[in-house]
Design an enzyme around this catalytic site. Sequence first.
Site: not given
Ligand code: GCV
Length: 691
Positions: A142-143, A185, A266, A334, A339, A367, A501
């Site tokens: 992912e990313r 995820n 999410e 974070k 984000d 990303e 964003h």
């Molecule tokens: C791993 C953002 C990214 C998602 C990521 C999420 C996270 O939304 O776009 O791909 O998912 O952050 O940090 O959990």
Amino acid sequence: MKKLLLIVLLLSVTYVYAEDGSRLWLRFSSNGNAQVTSNIKGATVDIAIRELRKQWIGAGIKLNLTRTKEVNTLGSDGYIINGNRQTGISISSCSETGLLYGAYYLLRWQQTGLGDEINVSESPRYNLRILNHWDNLDRTVERGYAGQSLWEWDNLPSAISPRYEAYARANASIGINGTVLNNVNASPKILSIDNLEKVKILADIFRPYGIKTYLSVNFSSPTELGGLSTSDPLNKDVHLWWKSKVKDIYKLIPDFGGFLVKANSEGLPGPQDFGRTHADGANMLADVLKPYKGIVMWRAFVYNPNDEDRAKQAYQEFVPLDGQFRDNVIIQVKNGPVDFQPREPFSPLFGALKRTSIMPEFQITQEYLGFSNHTAYLATMWKECLDSDTYQQGKGSTVARVTDGSIYPQKYTAIAGVANIGTDVNWCGHHLAQANWYAFGRLAWNHELTAEDIINEWITLTFGASESKANIQNLNPILSKLMLESREAVVTYMMPLGLHHIFAFGHHYGPEPWCDIPGARQDWMPKYYHKADVNGIGFDRSSKGSNAVSQYHSPLSEELDDPATCSDNIILWFHHLSWDYKMKSGRALWNELCYTYDSGVKQARFLQKLWDEVEPYIDAERFREVQSKFKIQTRDAVWWKDGCLLYFQEFSKQPIPYNIERSIHELDKMKSFQMRISNHEKADINQLYNK
Ligand code: GCV
């Protein structure tokens, strides 16, 4: 036959010396001739001895590695090195890992040529320096923009890629001591016995390099994997399920590090699904890990599609829980409140949680910074965050100091970086993106290093071995300037003045400020963030708007609240300003926006030119590969400027000043264009421009 042999020989010589980037910054000479001894034996110290024997130049020179309790005060990873390059050097530490880190320090020192005498004492600022891989069991990342996941789940546990050890060595060389193997995820399947047996193999390979293995877990695992009817953290059977799962894990991996959890975020499950709090969920896992000294890294990346400003929600959820978490729980936050945008103010949770351990999470993978196409040296961004003053315990309460244990006592101090590593030969998809992996490790070790110190070191190590000293002296100032200015260039063409964003929905590569998907979550739509209308642009987070500024401590909250004192580089993050608002430069906001986008394009071109200047000083292969990336980056910068200015002009209804570059795209075409880039692919540039 002879001819064939000659060709094979030539090919193999070319292969050995091809500058494909696979050796990262580990290009020490391999003609070592020192005498290396140690007072202990062990798998880790053996690596230190091997590295030094192979790579330390100094015939007849004695290098001595000593484990001794005398340096206990430096902690288990710290070391002292003293001696003289001509006569002999000793490294002391109270642990084998400390000796290994000392060995890598010494090799770096040799490579960067800092003189004859050495007398250093080092210990890391964070105890746990961890990479987070967002890698899935099907090997997608992912990313991720550097190929597939390194972990070959289908071939494990029997077949072992040599890259596993190379990965561990690279991490150890910069002090990284933990890795979370799988995506936050998380698939519940990661905890199946079959997969745990594979994880064990990786953990066994990483261990001698001082690296602990961690896993991301799905909060619904008891239901999804264990077949229970609930995953309620206060349910006795759920507790027992986790307890037995943890027991199985430690049977296989006795030094397993613990769990990383993304919960109620999410769409992922979490304790709130059962009416419980984040503390209930995290503590239940912490309790089952505690007997084994495992930890829980519980993410604070939470927000819901409600009327509340997304940037405020993590603070609102976690501050009331301050003091309720076990001491082996660390809240992973974070760097910014939204984000991983190219620029964000620091998350207001830093310093606000006073009785809870907290750790920063940075994103090494790009990303929102042009994937592995754009050059963006991120140490400048991370330093901006770490050096920000939260004022929570008076002036000087920087993000670094409220997380490294200097201000608040924390049983564990930690920092995480979302990895940019994959199966690409050069590991990161872009030769210059290796600098971000390197910089993360170096800053995690010592957040007081400057972005400049780190990049100079990285350049010498990465380009030094294959080049003459004179070349490096020429290369260093040019490349270091390029790298130090690179992130700001990206910010300038992607999010001038704090606009954020406005990325294309889904892949986050290019701009899509016009994006509108009926029925989609509003807080995933660019319009939610830029709020452009005929009156102006920007998100009002001042005391007249969402009041997110109030989550910051005085005097910062007042500074951010007033557009006259809020820094221009973040002003539209906190304020909705009219198009003719007079900026600090004296220009009206609309004109300022035009000039800023334009200067972003100029900066991208400047980086491109700087890169061309390094051609005489580096190998042709890496030069050409990076050169082609700069072409993409510069075209993308124009795409950003044209797309955003033409779109926002529909609201400002003002002309684009004549002395900035004319646009070369049509807005309608840009709007109808669907960038088809999946998360797992690099941007296909032909799709972008040839349509
Ligand atoms: C791993 C953002 C990214 C998602 C990521 C999420 C996270 O939304 O776009 O791909 O998912 O952050 O940090 O959990």
